[in-house]
Structures are given as structure tokens and as C-alpha cells.
Write a protein that holds these residues in place. Sequence first.
Motif, PDB file in Angstrom:
ATOM      1  N   GLN A  47      -1.083  -5.161   0.993  1.00  0.00           N
ATOM      2  CA  GLN A  47      -0.786  -6.360   1.780  1.00  0.00           C
ATOM      3  C   GLN A  47       0.714  -6.541   1.958  1.00  0.00           C
ATOM      4  OE1 GLN A  47      -2.754  -9.474  -0.376  1.00  0.00           O
ATOM      5  NE2 GLN A  47      -4.714  -9.152   0.653  1.00  0.00           N
ATOM      6  N   GLN A  48       1.456  -6.309   0.856  1.00  0.00           N
ATOM      7  CA  GLN A  48       2.898  -6.474   0.927  1.00  0.00           C
ATOM      8  C   GLN A  48       3.493  -5.474   1.929  1.00  0.00           C
ATOM      9  OE1 GLN A  48       4.432  -8.937  -0.662  1.00  0.00           O
ATOM     10  NE2 GLN A  48       6.380  -8.383   0.277  1.00  0.00           N
ATOM     11  N   ASN A  49       2.988  -4.246   1.886  1.00  0.00           N
ATOM     12  CA  ASN A  49       3.484  -3.234   2.820  1.00  0.00           C
ATOM     13  C   ASN A  49       3.163  -3.602   4.268  1.00  0.00           C
ATOM     14  OD1 ASN A  49       4.742  -1.588   1.002  1.00  0.00           O
ATOM     15  ND2 ASN A  49       2.904  -0.374   0.592  1.00  0.00           N
ATOM     16  N   ALA A  50       1.945  -4.166   4.462  1.00  0.00           N
ATOM     17  CA  ALA A  50       1.567  -4.562   5.822  1.00  0.00           C
ATOM     18  C   ALA A  50       2.473  -5.680   6.327  1.00  0.00           C
ATOM     19  CB  ALA A  50       0.106  -5.017   5.835  1.00  0.00           C
ATOM     20  N   ASN A  51       3.001  -6.466   5.384  1.00  0.00           N
ATOM     21  CA  ASN A  51       3.907  -7.550   5.779  1.00  0.00           C
ATOM     22  C   ASN A  51       5.366  -7.110   5.801  1.00  0.00           C
ATOM     23  OD1 ASN A  51       1.760  -9.246   6.001  1.00  0.00           O
ATOM     24  ND2 ASN A  51       1.953 -10.047   3.920  1.00  0.00           N
ATOM     25  N   GLY A  52       5.591  -5.808   5.844  1.00  0.00           N
ATOM     26  CA  GLY A  52       6.960  -5.328   5.975  1.00  0.00           C
ATOM     27  C   GLY A  52       7.596  -4.844   4.700  1.00  0.00           C
ATOM     28  N   GLY A  53       6.809  -4.717   3.642  1.00  0.00           N
ATOM     29  CA  GLY A  53       7.351  -4.147   2.423  1.00  0.00           C
ATOM     30  C   GLY A  53       8.316  -5.075   1.718  1.00  0.00           C
ATOM     31  N   LEU A  54       9.241  -4.471   0.999  1.00  0.00           N
ATOM     32  CA  LEU A  54      10.161  -5.252   0.183  1.00  0.00           C
ATOM     33  C   LEU A  54      11.566  -4.673   0.347  1.00  0.00           C
ATOM     34  CD1 LEU A  54      10.345  -7.501  -1.967  1.00  0.00           C
ATOM     35  CD2 LEU A  54       9.848  -5.781  -3.683  1.00  0.00           C
TER      36      LEU A  54
ATOM     37  N   GLY B 174      13.120  -4.091   2.868  1.00  0.00           N
ATOM     38  CA  GLY B 174      13.164  -3.095   3.935  1.00  0.00           C
ATOM     39  C   GLY B 174      12.544  -1.754   3.572  1.00  0.00           C
ATOM     40  N   LYS B 175      11.990  -1.658   2.386  1.00  0.00           N
ATOM     41  CA  LYS B 175      11.341  -0.407   1.989  1.00  0.00           C
ATOM     42  C   LYS B 175       9.857  -0.646   1.766  1.00  0.00           C
ATOM     43  CE  LYS B 175      15.375   1.350  -0.481  1.00  0.00           C
ATOM     44  NZ  LYS B 175      15.894   1.660  -1.800  1.00  0.00           N
ATOM     45  N   GLN B 176       9.112   0.455   1.801  1.00  0.00           N
ATOM     46  CA  GLN B 176       7.701   0.355   1.495  1.00  0.00           C
ATOM     47  C   GLN B 176       7.516   0.443  -0.022  1.00  0.00           C
ATOM     48  OE1 GLN B 176       4.605   0.542   3.887  1.00  0.00           O
ATOM     49  NE2 GLN B 176       6.229  -0.768   4.687  1.00  0.00           N
ATOM     50  N   LEU B 177       6.444  -0.217  -0.499  1.00  0.00           N
ATOM     51  CA  LEU B 177       6.121  -0.102  -1.919  1.00  0.00           C
ATOM     52  C   LEU B 177       5.169   1.065  -2.105  1.00  0.00           C
ATOM     53  CD1 LEU B 177       5.459  -3.832  -2.846  1.00  0.00           C
ATOM     54  CD2 LEU B 177       7.479  -2.476  -3.349  1.00  0.00           C
ATOM     55  N   GLU B 178       5.287   1.726  -3.247  1.00  0.00           N
ATOM     56  CA  GLU B 178       4.376   2.829  -3.535  1.00  0.00           C
ATOM     57  C   GLU B 178       3.787   2.612  -4.925  1.00  0.00           C
ATOM     58  OE1 GLU B 178       6.254   6.656  -3.488  1.00  0.00           O
ATOM     59  OE2 GLU B 178       4.530   7.594  -4.457  1.00  0.00           O
ATOM     60  N   ALA B 179       2.464   2.555  -4.983  1.00  0.00           N
ATOM     61  CA  ALA B 179       1.814   2.344  -6.273  1.00  0.00           C
ATOM     62  C   ALA B 179       1.680   3.679  -6.993  1.00  0.00           C
ATOM     63  CB  ALA B 179       0.443   1.724  -6.080  1.00  0.00           C
ATOM     64  N   VAL B 180       2.090   3.725  -8.247  1.00  0.00           N
ATOM     65  CA  VAL B 180       1.863   4.922  -9.055  1.00  0.00           C
ATOM     66  C   VAL B 180       0.818   4.561 -10.100  1.00  0.00           C
ATOM     67  CG1 VAL B 180       2.904   6.662 -10.514  1.00  0.00           C
ATOM     68  CG2 VAL B 180       4.264   5.555  -8.738  1.00  0.00           C
ATOM     69  N   VAL B 181      -0.373   5.154  -9.959  1.00  0.00           N
ATOM     70  CA  VAL B 181      -1.482   4.808 -10.838  1.00  0.00           C
ATOM     71  C   VAL B 181      -1.647   5.893 -11.892  1.00  0.00           C
ATOM     72  CG1 VAL B 181      -3.938   4.308 -10.956  1.00  0.00           C
ATOM     73  CG2 VAL B 181      -2.629   3.630  -8.945  1.00  0.00           C
ATOM     74  N   VAL B 182      -1.695   5.503 -13.159  1.00  0.00           N
ATOM     75  CA  VAL B 182      -2.003   6.465 -14.214  1.00  0.00           C
ATOM     76  C   VAL B 182      -3.175   5.923 -15.029  1.00  0.00           C
ATOM     77  CG1 VAL B 182       0.295   7.454 -14.451  1.00  0.00           C
ATOM     78  CG2 VAL B 182      -0.282   5.371 -15.698  1.00  0.00           C
ATOM     79  N   ASP B 183      -3.806   6.817 -15.771  1.00  0.00           N
ATOM     80  CA  ASP B 183      -4.968   6.411 -16.544  1.00  0.00           C
ATOM     81  C   ASP B 183      -4.709   6.577 -18.035  1.00  0.00           C
ATOM     82  OD1 ASP B 183      -7.434   5.846 -17.586  1.00  0.00           O
ATOM     83  OD2 ASP B 183      -8.265   7.821 -17.157  1.00  0.00           O
ATOM     84  N   PRO B 184      -4.450   5.490 -18.744  1.00  0.00           N
ATOM     85  CA  PRO B 184      -4.258   5.594 -20.189  1.00  0.00           C
ATOM     86  C   PRO B 184      -5.565   5.688 -20.963  1.00  0.00           C
ATOM     87  CG  PRO B 184      -3.664   3.398 -19.401  1.00  0.00           C
ATOM     88  CD  PRO B 184      -4.249   4.119 -18.244  1.00  0.00           C
ATOM     89  N   ALA B 185      -6.694   5.709 -20.268  1.00  0.00           N
ATOM     90  CA  ALA B 185      -7.985   6.079 -20.865  1.00  0.00           C
ATOM     91  C   ALA B 185      -8.386   5.285 -22.108  1.00  0.00           C
ATOM     92  CB  ALA B 185      -7.992   7.575 -21.192  1.00  0.00           C
ATOM     93  N   SER B 186      -8.025   4.021 -22.169  1.00  0.00           N
ATOM     94  CA  SER B 186      -8.393   3.148 -23.296  1.00  0.00           C
ATOM     95  C   SER B 186      -7.945   3.721 -24.633  1.00  0.00           C
ATOM     96  CB  SER B 186      -9.907   2.915 -23.359  1.00  0.00           C
ATOM     97  OG  SER B 186     -10.408   2.584 -22.110  1.00  0.00           O
ATOM     98  N   ASP B 187      -6.904   4.533 -24.605  1.00  0.00           N
ATOM     99  CA  ASP B 187      -6.419   5.196 -25.808  1.00  0.00           C
ATOM    100  C   ASP B 187      -5.027   4.628 -26.058  1.00  0.00           C
ATOM    101  OD1 ASP B 187      -5.265   6.867 -27.617  1.00  0.00           O
ATOM    102  OD2 ASP B 187      -5.857   8.730 -26.643  1.00  0.00           O
ATOM    103  N   TRP B 188      -4.854   3.915 -27.189  1.00  0.00           N
ATOM    104  CA  TRP B 188      -3.642   3.104 -27.347  1.00  0.00           C
ATOM    105  C   TRP B 188      -2.357   3.927 -27.404  1.00  0.00           C
ATOM    106  CZ3 TRP B 188      -6.702   0.159 -25.380  1.00  0.00           C
ATOM    107  CH2 TRP B 188      -7.888  -0.273 -25.966  1.00  0.00           C
TER     108      TRP B 188
END
Lengths: 373, 433, 548
Positions: free
Chosen positions: B62-69, B71-85
Amino acid sequence: MSETSTTEQTTGIRPQRSRMSSILFILTLIALIIGVSVCNKLPAEHPLYVSNYMVTLLGKYLTYAILAVAVDLVWGYLGILSLGHAAFFALGGYVMGMHLMRQIGDRGVYGNPDLPDFMVFLNWTELPWYWLGSDHFAFTALMILLVPGLLAFLFGWFAFRSRVNGVYLSIITQALTYALMLAFFRNEMGFGGNNGLTDFRELLGFDLRSDDVRLGLFIASGVALLLVYLLCDSILRSRLGKVAIAIRDAEDRTRFIGYRVESVKLALFTLSAMIAGIAGALYVPQVGIINPGEFAPLNSIEVVVWVAIGGRGTLYGAVLGALGVNYAKTWFTGAFPEAWLFALGLLFVVVTLLLPRGVAGLLKFKRSSKAAS
Amino acid sequence: MLSTRNSRRSLAAIAGIGLAGLSLSLHAQDDTIKVGVLHSLSGTMAISETTLKDTMLMLIDQQNANGGLLGKQLEAVVVDPASDWPLFAEKARELIEQEGVVATFGAWTSVSRKSVLPVFEELDSLLFYPVQYEGEESSKNVFYTGAAPNQQAIPAVDYLSDEIGVERWVLAGTDYVYPRTTNKILEAYLKANGVSDEDIMINYTPFGHADWQSIVADIKRFGSEGKKTAVVSTVNGDANVPFYKELGNQGISAEDIPVVAFSVGEEELSGFDTSPLVGHLAAWNYFMSVDAEVNDEFIDSWLEFTGDEDRVTNDPMEAHYIGFNMWVKAVEKAGSTDAAAVQDAIIGVAVPNLSGGYSAMMPNHHITKPVLIGEIQDDGQFEIVWETAGLVAGDAWSDFLDSSKEIISDWRAPLSCGNYNVTTNVCSGQNLE
Amino acid sequence: MSLTFHALQRLIRAASLLTLLAATCSIQTARADVQTGIDELDALFTQFVEGKGTQRTEALDALAALGREDTRELLNGILEGDLMLHKETDTIVWATAQGREYTMLSLDKQTDLGSDRKRRLSRLKVTNQLRGHLRSLIASLGLRSDDPVERLAAIDALMESPEDLPDDTLQDMLANETDSKVSDALLSLQARKLASSAQPEERLQALATLSDDLSNDSRSLVQNMAENDEDENVMTLAAQIARDQAAKVRLYAKAETVFFGLSLGSVLVLAAIGLAISFGVMGVINMAHGELIMLGAYCTWAMQQLMPNNLGLSLLLSIPVAFLFTGMIGILIERSVIRFLYGRPLETLLATFGISLILQQLVRTFISSQNVPVANPAFMSGVLEVNSVLSLTLNRLYILAFCLIVFAMLLVLLKRSRFGLEVRAVSQNRAMARAMGVPSARIDSLTFGLGAGIAGIAGVALSQLTNVGPNLGQAYIVDSFMVVVFGGVGNLWGTLISGMTLGIANKLMEPWAGAILAKILVLVFLIMFIQKRPRGLFPQRGRAVEAH
């Protein structure tokens, strides 16, 4: 529960060749330690630069490799499938964690110089007796060996004398780690409950957050692996090692010949638990937390899989398995989180069905078939 | 000889491949701003956390559709910590060091937050933590957008005693730090209000506890001694279904002994057969049934984003909504994503919450929120029966615990301390080097 | 924290009950006013809908006190949600669903108000507190009902405040009551009234009745008389009765604990018995056993999805469905993996562990990583009330019975059928059995399938007690192994006895050790026990033992 299929494979190797692969392994390991240390010191733009993140990751893998060697020692050479080795690993980790907690001193949340935060929180006024001495590193180092060793000794003393073996032994080792997990989850135990021990600051006066100390821990893990490997290797080459293999392949026959099967088993099982404890102690400062989740039965079984995949009955196989599977895990959980359990599950099935000697067995098979031709 | 060389080569090759693969590090592209999403996508916590990952992806879209932040686009970096502390700490380090994210939204359990906290402090990066928690913490690098105990537990107890007339209390929880702390605070609070020892029953069970027969029988006995009794439940996740089922089976209805839960929301209810739960209560800062235009819009975009008409929204999602918008506003205000600049700018920032009002970031890195009490309905939604008159500001250090009542937290200069003792005038604990 | 609020509320309730009783129990003189009350009714409903807190309770009390013939119907309408608010006209209507529309009737059901769409109507908001209040109002209105169940409910509602019922009404009702349960309840209500009488004789008389009544308020009355009565005779008798009652309550508490233990035991036995077959009879370690249980529970869920309107039938049907489904999966596992690993139990353990991971992940991928909701049919909920201190939950009773039935059927199958004979033959001496013409490979798959099928059935039972999700199986695997090993491998009776013993031991320890410590202690005990007697309680004897 003797496994006749395993007999010829290990005994078939001539000592010279196995010594050769040992030397080879040791050299590779040394090269890895030096290589990573040097590459870590390169400037960040350099193509061969190894980041601090990677150093810590590799350090963690190396402690897993030590644990795998410990499991291989009892499974690959003695025929005891322990489904509870993560318990010894975690106990070593907890002993180290206790020391690190004490090193926090009055920098904790509540600023209490003697008590860790969680004890202040539980309204405890003094340290429980089992925390005494944990502020001395020498005492801690001793305990890292003694606590897992003693538990293994007691457990083995009863189990081996009443000739509990095979799957029964596997299941009660699993029950052991399960019971320990439940116990450590209890806040009243005095080990921080579910949150475990965390927020470590320094070890032997070195700041755990500095990059050099991280590299130092990596090197320490590598050296520990090296020493553990040499120790196990020399034991397995000795008479004790031969008897161990004899027990694995034909326990009753070995007993009838006059060897004290129970004593051999007990000695190696205890040693293996101590090695696992060392691995745990090196693991904790690198990952920064120890909690009861480390006792989970699944963890112990995963270790067995590293060994199975790498090739049990060869020490370097165990190390290869530990490094390889964990690297795959890191990669998979990053790239395809959903696929990891499928991959792990399939590895279990495929390795047991098709590769009973693991990757090392594959290498060895190739070698011996070439030698034969 | 040949064979030895062969195996030497293969060993070296394996080591080489490993190293090469490991040292592949991704460098941040300059035209995007990277935001880390640190939620378990596998393992036991995946049940709750996957939803939050999706929420973050939607907000970033949504933020990117509204023009980002900036003047730049946001990029989500998703990682999986797998419920392992321990893996949480490792992945946090990967996000900050390898991926170069400027802020991270993530963690659910207390232990995962405790695990990543030293990493965020060491590398001086920002974490937005969206789940109700036990308090007793205030880090320079963490923003707590979920409820502190005074934003959930204490108003719920007030409601029960003032509106329902409850005089006897069962504090039932899973044995970990959040229930322990909450119950400790509640016990102190109840006693300060004149409830005697024998009118409080405290019980802890392990994670995933399935056999509730004896405990429910005890509760029944405890509640049948004349005084109106209620259960304050900090029972976690999986253990709730058998707990409520057993209550229903032993004939305890919400009218006899109401249960007010702090960990049961819409998402959890969607995996329950809700019939034994109807009439029991939950205290949150947001319910999907909240009647507000902004909430309707949020739900619409969520349903559209997931493409599933049956998905629900819940309190931690709202916390991410607030936290993300606060971060965006602070970055705009500071004109930079630099951690120190955002830390300065974000205090005092107010953004709309989903119940129609505004939530503001306080100097102690906690936010202001309304507190709502809802009754569970048979469709898995909540009927809001009570709410606080105004907003409640999150209190990092509970006033009802001896160990923390003299401690305050204020991250503004000149104090700049998360753990300041007002009687001894000493700053200690986290971030103190 | 106003603690006075509750007292105030009770006062209001008592007062309203009194007026109510006056209205219903006296010869109904108010009849004539009924038709004129409609405006008043509207006003009360407005107060109920728009009011806050006590105003709403007062509105209900006033409504009940109106003495209308349809009072009960109206109160029920609020409680059940049949009365709705039509938003456009702002009136309360009786609404009945008719397809996608609701037909509406006026409050007195005299006028047809047409129909409207569902979202134009909203249910009247009822909170817990109001719900309780409504129920007790409705109950007290049932004192003169023709239905004994309603009369009983009405009397129960009065038990806490017996002074609300006038003496002569009570006498009148006692004289005319025909139902024995209701008259028992009336007698104990009378005893409660007599307990506060000024006459010592009457109090003694009350004690005689109260001594049989173990409910809490009766016991506290007796206790009170034992401590505070002016009359010495009453005091001694009351003290005696209080002691007897306390002893009885302790006894029943013990019985309850044993029941809890048996029911926990029955779950353990159900979970373990499939394992006892594959492990005990075939020597195969099946780490995927827990996941087969999990799949059985998902079968229940799937059946409920297929027939959402018939929960009872779908539950019954899930038993054979789960048995066949997990049984097939078991055979598939045996054919594709396990048969290559006979004689290598440790390898079987690893391979089946891999299978368990795959099965879990399959469920996560193709169904959901979330738990799925499984409903309990009506006959599964509720209690069997033995007396006021001991009541047994029905679902646990059914599962206990179910466990015993499964066990008995399995025993018959293995001991009395040709298949059972062949299974035992193969397990005792494979080579000899083959020589006698037993198709050992086929028997192996079928036995493994049988064990897997039983696991599926256990899953159906567990779905009624706990969460159904991908992790369901993991919680039971260690426990199941312990039950089998403790009981003695290869002995079904051993499994039954060990499961029940462990269940009861766990529950006996729970009150003083807590749930977690009890579990740890049981595990530690088991570890010690197996060290001492590696072959369990009932060791298998004979040739088969050496083969392991």
C-alpha cells in the motif's frame, strides 16, 4: 539387535587408508579455520570477504559438527542409537549460559549484582546452591564436562548393567531428554523457564559483541572439533576402539570372550556426553541464547540424521553430515521455508533405504571399487 | 594413491562449494529502502505469525502504491526463523548485516524478542514488536506496539470486578514469562484492592496442555463457594481448545464462571469450534468487530490482499498497522531512515488506529491505545461490551511490582534511559555500556 | 472496585423475584390488565435496548413483573435472539428466517409487519450478566409449569435465596407435587428455610434433610449450624453431620480423581494400542504413529465438513472412515519403506521419522498450518450427575467405553480369528510360519495397516478432546512408546494395564505436584522402571524374545 550388515564394511578398511583420510580431514579443517579467519580480515569489498555473520554461522555449524562426532562415537562405533544427545549438548550449554549470566553482573535489567534478572523477577533473594561457583570460569569449564558426563554415567550405569539395548535404549534416551525439557520449562527450576538464559555480555573479559571475539569463538570451535576428532580417532585406533566395534557387531560374543561389555559402553557413552557438553558450551556464546527448546526430542533426532547422511562409522562423515545438512537447512529455510520439512523427511527415508553408510560410505565405496579394479 | 587424491579433491571441493555459497552476500540496492519481516513461517508459531508477515507485505504494498517513502520504493525482506529462538537472533543479524534493512517488524513470543534484542542493540537497528507482552523492558532499539500489562490485564480485571461483581479470582496461565509477570502484577493489584489470599488461585500448566480435567474440577470447586468467581486466563494458543471444552463439559458456563483471556483473538478462534466459548471474554486493544470507517477499509483491503473472504483481522495486525505507519511518519519527519534520526523523530508521532482514534508513541517506546473487552460470539467474532473511557498509555515498568515501581523509562534527551530508578537516580540495565 | 454493586444487584433480583412470585402464585388477578400493557411493554423494551448497565436489568425485572401470559416467551425471545431490532422503523419484532429474508411480527404477535433483509435487522445485545439474569427470571417463572424439568429449574434458581418463596406457596406445592425429583428438591428447599427457623425442633428436622444433600450451600448451612447454633443438641448433631459430609466429599473427590485417571489412561491406551501392534507384534518402530493419529482426527474434521448438519452421524461415520484411511496409509508405508528394513529396527525408526515429517508438512501444505475446528455433537457434551459433588463428564465416559470396546475387538481379532492366528504365528517364528504356508509378507502389511487404522480411530476420539492440527501427533508419540514399553512389548493386556496405571498415577500426583511435575515424575519413574525390568510389566516369553 546386532546388525550383521555392518560388519564387513568398517573392518574392511585397512588402517593405513583410514589414517590417510584422517590426515586429509585434519588438514582441510585447519585450512578452513585459517582461510575463514584470513578472509574475514579482508576489506568488505573483496570478493573473498567472509562477513561476520558468516563467521558466526560457521562457528555454530562447527559446534554442531562436534555434537555429530559425539553421536557417531556411540552410534557408529558402539551401536547405541541415542535419541537424547541434544540433552547433553543443552546441559553443557546451560552450564556455560549460567557463567555468562553471572558475568552480566549489575548490568542486568534490575541492576542486581548477584542475581540474574529472572531470579529478581521471581522474588528470589539468594542464588540457589546449584548456581554457586558459576562465576568462576575454571569451575564452569569443569562442570561443562562433569554435568553431562555424570548424567550419562548414571544413566548408562543402570541401563547397560540391566542390558537395556536396541530400540528400548533409544526410546528411554528420548524420554530422558523429554523429561529434561519439561523440567527446564518450569520456572521454579531456576534456569529461566521458557525464556532460558540470554542477553550475555562478556566471556573471560572479552566483549561478546565484538567481531574479533566472534572470530575467536569460531576458531575455538574449530580447534575443539580438531581436538575432539583427534581424541576419538586415537581411541578408535586403540584396543578400546576395537572392542567397541566388536560390541557393535556381536555384543554377546564379545561378552563371552571375556570383555566387560558394560564398562566399555559406559566409558564411551560418558565420553560422548562430555563431548556433546563441550559442543553446547561453545554453541551458547555464539548464538546468544540457551533455552529448553534445545532439549526437544526432534533436535536429538536431527543430529542422528546428520550422522546418518554423512556416514556413520566414519568420524569425518559425521562432520560432513553436520555441516552439509545445516548449510542446506539455512539455505532452504531462506529460499523455500515450506519445503524444508519435506526435504528433511525425504532425506531420512532415502538415506536409510538407499545410503545406509551415508555420503562417506559412497566415497569409500567408489574408492574401494577403484582399488579393486 | 589415485584414490587418495580423488577423495582429497572431493573433500576440498565440498569445503570450497560450501564457502563459496556461504560468502555470497547480497548487497542492498540503492533505489529501494529495505524493511525486514521477521516472523516464523514454519514450526509451532507459524500459526499466528504467518498472518503478520502477510499484513506487513500488504502495508508495504500500500505504501509503495502511494508513492513509497522519501521518493524510494520499499522492499520487504522476509526470512523464516522457524519458531527456533536461536535462529531468530541469527536471522535478525542476517537481515541487518547481510540485507541491510533499516527497520524490522517481527517476533511474537517473549523469548524470540529476548533472543533478538541484543542483536538489535549491538547493530543499532530498529525493531517493531506487535504483540501484547509482559513489560519490564524498554530498549532504545525496540518499539512496543502491542499492549503492556496495564493496557490489557488491569482494565480487564477492573471490568470484572466493577461490572460483573467478581470477588474470587483464578489466575490460570501457561508456564512462561508473560503469564508469570501478568499474574504477578494482577496478584499485587488485586491485593492492593483488598482481595484476600484465599480468594486468589494461581495455576500454571505446560505448553500445549491437553488434559484439563483436574484443573477445571478445581476451578469449579473454587468457584462454588458463594462468591462470584472469574478466570483470568493467560493460557497460550493450543492449550485453549481443550481448556474451554472441558469447562463446557463440566457444565461451567460463561455466566457461572466467566473466563477472560488475553491470548485468544479472532485468528485463534477461527481454528476453534466456538460453541463452548460463547459468552467468555477477551481483552484486547482492537477487535475486528470495531465499528469504525478506518477499520472497514482495513478489513476490505485485507480480504482483497489475501483473496480469502473468510480471513479475519486481529489485535497484533492492528499493532503492525500502527507501528508501520508510525515508522513511515517518523522517517518522513526525520527525512532519513537512519536509526538514530528515527528514534528521535518517532517519539510523539501520532497515527490513526483502527478503532477510530489516534495512537501516539510515548517516550518509553510504548504507545497509547484504547482497551476493549469483548464477549465471544458463535461466529468467532467479539461483541464489545466495555471499553476504557480514553486511551491508556503503555507502562513499561509496572507500578505494582516491587522490583520495578521506582523505575521509569524515557528515551528523550537528556534522560535517554530505558531503566531509570527515580529514587536512586541511577540508570541501569539495557543499553547501558 | 465497587464490591457493593454485586450486593445491590442481588437485592434487586430478590425484590423482583418476590413481586414476580406474588404475580404468578397468587390467583392471577392481573389478567384483565394484560391487553392494556402493550405501551408499557414498548417502553420497557426501549429501556432495555438503549439503557446502560443496571437500567437494562431493571427493564427485564419490570418486564417479568408485568405478569403477562407471554412473559416467558418474550424473555426467551431475547435470550435466543428471536426478538430483533428492525433498524429502519426502530421497533422490536419477532423475526423468523425465511430463506434470505426475515418475516416480522409485532411484539404481541398480533400484527404482521412484512419481511425484510437480514442486515436490516440486528439481534438485541445480550451480555453474559444479562444472559444469566434472563435465565434465572425464566426459571422462576416456571414454578407452576406443567413440565417437571421447568419446575425443577425454577426451584434450583431459588435454592440460593429460599426466603424468596412464601411458606404457604411452598406447602401448597409440596402437597400437589407428583414428580419425585421435584418434591425432593422442594423438601431440600424447605429444609433450607427451616434451617433459619426460630424453633430448635424445626432446625433439627432441617438437619435430617440436609444431611443427605451434599451440595455446597447445604454443607455451608450445616457447617454454620455446627459452629453458631444456640441450641446444643442442634450443634452436636450438625457437627456430626458436617463430619460425615466432609468424609463423603473426600471420598467422592477420590473417586473423581480415579475417574480422571481412567479417562486420561483411556486416551493413552487408545493412542498406544496401535503402536503395541506394530511395535509389539512386528518389532517395528513406527515414529509416524503420532501422525497417523493426527490424520484420523483430520478424518473427523473432513466428515464434519461433508455433513455439517449432522454432527452425531458424521462422528460415528468417521470411525470406519478414519480406520480405512489411515489403515491404507499404513499399508502404503509398509509396502514402500518398512518392508525393506525388517530386522533393522533402528533404521525403521529413522525412516518412519522422516515419514512423520512429510505427513505433517503435507497437512500443512494441503489443508492449513492452522488448527481446524472440530465440533462436539450434542450427545458428547454434558455430565452424568452422580450427586452434587461427583459428576462425570459424558465425553470422557464415552471415550473410556470406546477404548474398552476397541481393545476387546482387537483382542478377539488377534485371539479368535484366522488372521490373528497368522499374525501371532509370523511374530513368533517367521520362518516356521512361512513353512506352514502363511503368506508372511501379506500378513506384515495387514498387521501394520491394522496398527495404523487403530491409530486413526484414536485420532477420532482425540479430536473430541483436543486441538486438531498438524502438531497433534507429536504430543502423543513419546507417551505412547512409554505405555507400550512399560506394559511389555507384545502384550495387549500389558498395554491396557500400563496405560490405565500411568493415567491414574499422573492424576493422583497432579494435585500436590502440579501438572508439569507430575508428568516429569511419571517419566522419571518409567526410565527407572525400564532400567530395572527392561521387558516391561508383562514380559513376552519364549523364542520370540531372543529374536529381538
